[in-house]
Design a protein around this motif. Sequence first.
Motif, short mmCIF file in Angstrom:
data_model
loop_
_atom_site.label_atom_id
_atom_site.label_comp_id
_atom_site.label_asym_id
_atom_site.label_seq_id
_atom_site.Cartn_x
_atom_site.Cartn_y
_atom_site.Cartn_z
N GLU A 50 30.00 -73.12 16.51
CA GLU A 50 29.49 -71.95 15.80
C GLU A 50 30.60 -71.29 15.00
OE1 GLU A 50 28.43 -68.21 14.49
OE2 GLU A 50 29.78 -68.33 16.22
N ALA A 68 31.19 -73.38 11.91
CA ALA A 68 30.07 -73.21 10.97
C ALA A 68 30.16 -71.86 10.27
CB ALA A 68 28.74 -73.36 11.69
N ARG A 69 30.51 -70.81 11.03
CA ARG A 69 30.64 -69.47 10.45
C ARG A 69 31.80 -69.43 9.45
NH1 ARG A 69 33.47 -66.27 13.47
NH2 ARG A 69 32.48 -67.01 15.38
N ARG A 99 25.23 -72.25 6.86
CA ARG A 99 24.17 -71.54 7.56
C ARG A 99 23.25 -72.48 8.34
NH1 ARG A 99 20.92 -68.06 4.30
NH2 ARG A 99 20.51 -66.94 6.22
N GLN A 120 24.99 -73.39 11.45
CA GLN A 120 25.00 -72.23 12.35
C GLN A 120 23.66 -72.09 13.07
OE1 GLN A 120 26.55 -68.96 9.79
NE2 GLN A 120 27.24 -68.14 11.75
N THR A 161 17.55 -67.41 10.56
CA THR A 161 18.20 -68.26 9.56
C THR A 161 17.26 -69.36 9.07
OG1 THR A 161 20.33 -67.81 10.57
CG2 THR A 161 20.21 -69.69 9.07
#
Length: 186
Positions: A88, A91-92, A97, A100, A130
Amino acid sequence: ELGMEYLDSALPLFRKHSYGPGLVSLLNSLGRQYLEMGKLADALAAHREAEAAAINPRSRAYTLLYLSDALVTTGQTEEALERLSEAEEIARDMDIRMLQAEVFQAQGDALLHAGRFDEALEAYGYADTTFEELGLAIEQSETLHGMSRALDGLAKTEEAVRYAVRAIEAVENHRAGLSTPQLRGA
């Protein structure tokens, strides 16, 4: 089976030439296939080798995501959550997105498996938002289904049913969108 033979036969060649991205991809493919076949030790071994070989951050994040699935399946939920936390963060940092959301969904699945229903709902909530923003109805329906199961675990039956219905509606709406007038007339 034939696909597994192909992957298995390609593995020594990729190892010999230290082809990083291809090796990671191949190992992850093997790991996912082993998991589907119930060969849990082989799945973990393949994903752990992929984790060690993954240098590219994006590739590493996906490897951690796949490894976490195998870890949860083998009852190693806490280790899976540690790996997902790292995925995570990657990905952040990379602002991916979709990844994430996939990680949040996997966190929800792991937490659900561990009986940590409130935390699972929170993780699923992030994924749901998301996936909805990205217009990914099928992925969102899976998340809604997870939310329904977590709510059921909390004995919130009416709310669980509402989320289950939303999950079904998301799939049906997606299916309806695929059935264009041109396809129906064909």
